[in-house]
Write a protein that holds these residues in place. Sequence first.
Motif, PDB file in Angstrom:
ATOM      1  N   MET A  41       0.891  -1.147  -0.260  1.00  0.00           N
ATOM      2  CA  MET A  41       0.116  -0.045   0.124  1.00  0.00           C
ATOM      3  C   MET A  41       1.010   1.308   0.170  1.00  0.00           C
ATOM      4  SD  MET A  41      -2.910   0.871   2.827  1.00  0.00           S
ATOM      5  CE  MET A  41      -3.118   2.663   3.084  1.00  0.00           C
ATOM      6  N   GLU A  42       0.401   2.197  -0.972  1.00  0.00           N
ATOM      7  CA  GLU A  42       1.595   3.383  -1.273  1.00  0.00           C
ATOM      8  C   GLU A  42       0.984   4.244   0.043  1.00  0.00           C
ATOM      9  OE1 GLU A  42       2.614   6.180  -4.514  1.00  0.00           O
ATOM     10  OE2 GLU A  42       0.752   6.282  -4.268  1.00  0.00           O
ATOM     11  N   THR A  43       2.084   4.851   0.812  1.00  0.00           N
ATOM     12  CA  THR A  43       1.744   5.870   1.676  1.00  0.00           C
ATOM     13  C   THR A  43       1.626   7.333   1.135  1.00  0.00           C
ATOM     14  OG1 THR A  43       4.027   6.342   2.113  1.00  0.00           O
ATOM     15  CG2 THR A  43       3.209   4.568   3.381  1.00  0.00           C
ATOM     16  N   HIS A  44       1.033   8.147   2.016  1.00  0.00           N
ATOM     17  CA  HIS A  44       0.928   9.458   1.388  1.00  0.00           C
ATOM     18  C   HIS A  44       2.283  10.269   1.242  1.00  0.00           C
ATOM     19  CE1 HIS A  44      -3.264   9.333   2.149  1.00  0.00           C
ATOM     20  NE2 HIS A  44      -3.249   9.767   3.423  1.00  0.00           N
ATOM     21  N   TYR A  45       3.197   9.712   2.083  1.00  0.00           N
ATOM     22  CA  TYR A  45       4.710  10.318   1.555  1.00  0.00           C
ATOM     23  C   TYR A  45       5.026   9.959   0.370  1.00  0.00           C
ATOM     24  CZ  TYR A  45       4.480  11.408   6.822  1.00  0.00           C
ATOM     25  OH  TYR A  45       4.137  11.933   7.674  1.00  0.00           O
ATOM     26  N   ALA A  46       4.939   8.423   0.179  1.00  0.00           N
ATOM     27  CA  ALA A  46       5.482   7.925  -1.205  1.00  0.00           C
ATOM     28  C   ALA A  46       4.559   8.544  -2.446  1.00  0.00           C
ATOM     29  CB  ALA A  46       5.113   6.403  -1.273  1.00  0.00           C
ATOM     30  N   ALA A  47       3.389   9.029  -2.261  1.00  0.00           N
ATOM     31  CA  ALA A  47       2.557   9.626  -3.255  1.00  0.00           C
ATOM     32  C   ALA A  47       3.191  10.987  -3.829  1.00  0.00           C
ATOM     33  CB  ALA A  47       1.093   9.795  -2.821  1.00  0.00           C
ATOM     34  N   GLY A  86       6.441  11.533  -2.720  1.00  0.00           N
ATOM     35  CA  GLY A  86       7.840  11.548  -3.284  1.00  0.00           C
ATOM     36  C   GLY A  86       8.786  12.057  -2.235  1.00  0.00           C
ATOM     37  N   VAL A  87       8.189  12.143  -0.894  1.00  0.00           N
ATOM     38  CA  VAL A  87       9.114  12.733   0.156  1.00  0.00           C
ATOM     39  C   VAL A  87       9.262  11.612   0.988  1.00  0.00           C
ATOM     40  CG1 VAL A  87       8.239  15.115  -0.237  1.00  0.00           C
ATOM     41  CG2 VAL A  87       7.184  13.475   1.422  1.00  0.00           C
ATOM     42  N   PRO A  88      10.384  11.711   1.995  1.00  0.00           N
ATOM     43  CA  PRO A  88      10.545  10.698   3.047  1.00  0.00           C
ATOM     44  C   PRO A  88       9.649  11.226   4.213  1.00  0.00           C
ATOM     45  CG  PRO A  88      12.450  12.438   3.049  1.00  0.00           C
ATOM     46  CD  PRO A  88      11.446  12.769   1.788  1.00  0.00           C
ATOM     47  N   GLU A  89       9.354  10.257   4.949  1.00  0.00           N
ATOM     48  CA  GLU A  89       8.283  10.250   6.190  1.00  0.00           C
ATOM     49  C   GLU A  89       8.847  11.617   7.115  1.00  0.00           C
ATOM     50  OE1 GLU A  89       7.569   6.471   7.950  1.00  0.00           O
ATOM     51  OE2 GLU A  89       6.634   5.664   6.116  1.00  0.00           O
ATOM     52  N   ASP A  90      10.078  11.757   7.223  1.00  0.00           N
ATOM     53  CA  ASP A  90      10.513  12.944   8.238  1.00  0.00           C
ATOM     54  C   ASP A  90      10.824  14.046   7.316  1.00  0.00           C
ATOM     55  OD1 ASP A  90      12.776  12.241   6.498  1.00  0.00           O
ATOM     56  OD2 ASP A  90      14.126  12.088   8.161  1.00  0.00           O
ATOM     57  N   ALA A  91      10.107  14.310   6.158  1.00  0.00           N
ATOM     58  CA  ALA A  91       9.948  15.591   5.413  1.00  0.00           C
ATOM     59  C   ALA A  91       9.634  16.800   6.103  1.00  0.00           C
ATOM     60  CB  ALA A  91       9.516  15.457   4.038  1.00  0.00           C
ATOM     61  N   SER A  92      10.019  17.665   6.067  1.00  0.00           N
ATOM     62  CA  SER A  92       9.495  19.180   6.847  1.00  0.00           C
ATOM     63  C   SER A  92       8.355  19.458   5.855  1.00  0.00           C
ATOM     64  CB  SER A  92      10.534  20.285   6.599  1.00  0.00           C
ATOM     65  OG  SER A  92      10.551  20.722   5.308  1.00  0.00           O
ATOM     66  N   ALA A  93       7.335  20.256   6.670  1.00  0.00           N
ATOM     67  CA  ALA A  93       6.177  20.671   6.226  1.00  0.00           C
ATOM     68  C   ALA A  93       6.519  21.409   4.799  1.00  0.00           C
ATOM     69  CB  ALA A  93       5.320  21.698   7.091  1.00  0.00           C
ATOM     70  N   ASP A  94       7.598  22.396   4.660  1.00  0.00           N
ATOM     71  CA  ASP A  94       8.117  22.996   3.437  1.00  0.00           C
ATOM     72  C   ASP A  94       8.330  21.885   2.293  1.00  0.00           C
ATOM     73  OD1 ASP A  94       7.446  25.422   4.431  1.00  0.00           O
ATOM     74  OD2 ASP A  94       9.685  25.810   5.109  1.00  0.00           O
ATOM     75  N   GLU A  95       8.912  20.990   2.688  1.00  0.00           N
ATOM     76  CA  GLU A  95       9.293  19.875   1.588  1.00  0.00           C
ATOM     77  C   GLU A  95       7.950  19.157   1.074  1.00  0.00           C
ATOM     78  OE1 GLU A  95      13.694  18.099   2.651  1.00  0.00           O
ATOM     79  OE2 GLU A  95      12.053  17.732   4.207  1.00  0.00           O
TER      80      GLU A  95
END
Length: 141
Positions: A1-7, A9-18
């Motif tokens: 199952m694709e996560t929202h982060y994968a959708a 294209g950012v890592p799970e520890d991405a900042s709000a700006d990223e």
Amino acid sequence: METHYAALGVPEDASADEIKRAYQALVLQLHPDKQNAAINPSADAADRFLKIQRAWETLKDVDQRRQYDAELKDRSQKYIGPIDADVDIDEMQYDEDTRSFVFPCRCGGLYVATEANLEVRNDVAPCSTCSLRIRVLYSIE
């Protein structure tokens, strides 16, 4: 199952700006108004756009993101079978290059526990070649 982060294209520890930058870039690329159906008729683009929208709606809100992250953690730690052994981290060999701890399995494979997984209390390490798993015993300092 694709996560929202994968959708996005950012890592799970991405900042709000990223997260925001990734969302904006994907919207510019995949928005239905930007698609030319005569040149690129794609239902996949529409589905992808909807996934990106759902991801953004969840991750842009601090409280929703916190809840989503907790759900992801719960899913990753669900019971998926027995643990073969408990191994103290001091018995494992540290690999500086991969920032992980390794321990030999009786099948000849290796159990690998990364620092990143251990930091988020994911203490189960699967064997690289068989279905056995160990629980890594350690304390966070």
